[in-house]
Design an enzyme around this catalytic site. Structure first.
Site, PDB file in Angstrom:
ATOM      1  N   HIS A 155       1.287  -3.806   8.961  1.00 37.22           N
ATOM      2  CA  HIS A 155       2.712  -3.630   8.700  1.00 37.22           C
ATOM      3  C   HIS A 155       3.388  -2.976   9.893  1.00 37.22           C
ATOM      4  CE1 HIS A 155       2.657  -4.802   4.464  1.00 37.22           C
ATOM      5  NE2 HIS A 155       1.537  -4.111   4.343  1.00 37.22           N
ATOM      6  N   HIS A 165       0.831  -1.204   0.000  1.00 33.18           N
ATOM      7  CA  HIS A 165       0.000   0.000   0.000  1.00 33.18           C
ATOM      8  C   HIS A 165       0.866   1.255   0.000  1.00 33.18           C
ATOM      9  CE1 HIS A 165      -3.365  -2.616   0.740  1.00 33.18           C
ATOM     10  NE2 HIS A 165      -4.206  -1.602   0.915  1.00 33.18           N
TER      11      HIS A 165
END
Length: 312
Positions: A252, A200
């Site tokens: 993440h 992303h």
């Protein structure tokens, strides 16, 4: 007697001895154009090939162990995402392509800029080059991302929640645990091994930074001095928020997001400055020099003119 000599501009000849204008073969030009387009499409496919193979095959990421006391992988699994994959792709690609289409149409229709492309329609030629470079960069960025994910296999912050290992069969006193079995769903476990680096973050940074640089090159209106910087910083803040949301969603680690930002920015700069022609200086074609008449005098004419000047 006076004679005159004309120096004419030399026109480059083609292979069969004539000028290019007289030797322009439409059939040959059309086949060359098709060949170049096919070559570009092949390069685009090869750039996206690692991404396509990894996403559509059963290639598993590197199987990494863990420490029982590692707090960074003990976060809960959040079912909903702040920005899911569909929204990321739709916003990143649609906004960029629509802005490129608008910019290229304005540049050609209002600014009357020309193109040297082999494609005769200037609108199609401009969109082919700019959108093609953008999609090529997207393919390169995503291929880099997926190669890193499966090669490193870093565990996501919610790995233990997804893996659900049987700690009764694990001796945590050994330190680094490599022999363990996950009781969770296998597809989710494999996805939980793809933390580094953030896709992303890399994709959002590439698309938004590419658009920022595109605006820098194409948005030349000086009416509002702060309008272009406002648009550019808004795009960068969108990319920044996208990356930070991955940390708050426990998808993440912060270092994954920073690495994704760096990779996306690097690919965007390479595509803009080395592949596209956004910041390349435009050279103008010079017209052939006009014929110059030079007077050639015979020895008798030279003596007559000399005597005339002496008499004067």
């Amino acid at each position: 007697m006076q004679s005159y000599k004309y120096d004419k501009a030399i026109v480059p000849e083609s292979k069969n001895g004539g000028s290019p204008a007289l030797n322009n073969n439409p059939r040959k030009g059309g086949s060359k154009r098709v060949l170049l387009i096919c070559l570009d499409l092949f390069c685009l496919f090869m750039a996206a090939l690692p991404f396509l193979i990894i996403e559509t095959s059963t290639i598993k990421p590197y199987r990494r162990g863990f420490y029982c006391n590692d707090e960074s992988i003990k976060y809960p699994l959040k079912v909903s995402e702040t920005i899911n994959d569909a929204v990321l792709c739709a916003v990143g690609i649609v906004i960029a392509i629509l802005r490129i289409i608008t910019g290229e149409f304005y540049r050609i229709y209002y600014l009357k800029e020309k193109s040297r492309s082999t494609i005769q329609n200037p609108y199609v030629a401009a969109l082919y080059k700019q959108v093609g470079c953008f999609l090529f960069g997207c393919a390169i960025s995503q291929s880099f991302t997926d190669i890193a994910k499966v090669s490193i296999g870093r565990l996501r912050p919610h790995f233990l929640s997804v893996c659900d290992p049987d700690f009764s069969q694990i001796n945590c006193s050994e330190g680094y645990i490599q022999n363990y079995r996950c009781r969770g769903e296998d597809s989710k476990v494999q996805e939980a091994r793809k933390s580094f680096f953030s896709g992303h973050a890399s994709f959002s940074m590439f698309t938004m930074l590419y658009l920022v640089l595109y605006l820098q090159a194409r948005f030349t209106w000086r009416g509002a001095r702060l309008l272009r910087p406002l648009l550019q910083f808004t795009l960068l803040m969108m990319a920044f928020y996208t990356g930070l949301s991955r940390v708050s969603d426990y998808k993440h680690h912060p270092s994954d997001v920073l690495a994704g930002f760096a990779q996306g920015a690097l690919v965007a700069c390479c595509i803009v400055f080395f592949v596209s022609d956004l910041f390349k200086t435009k050279t103008t074609l010079s017209l052939p020099a006009p014929a110059i008449r030079r007077e050639i005098l015979s020895p008798v004419d030279i003596m007559d003119r000399s005597n005339h000047h002496n008499m004067v």
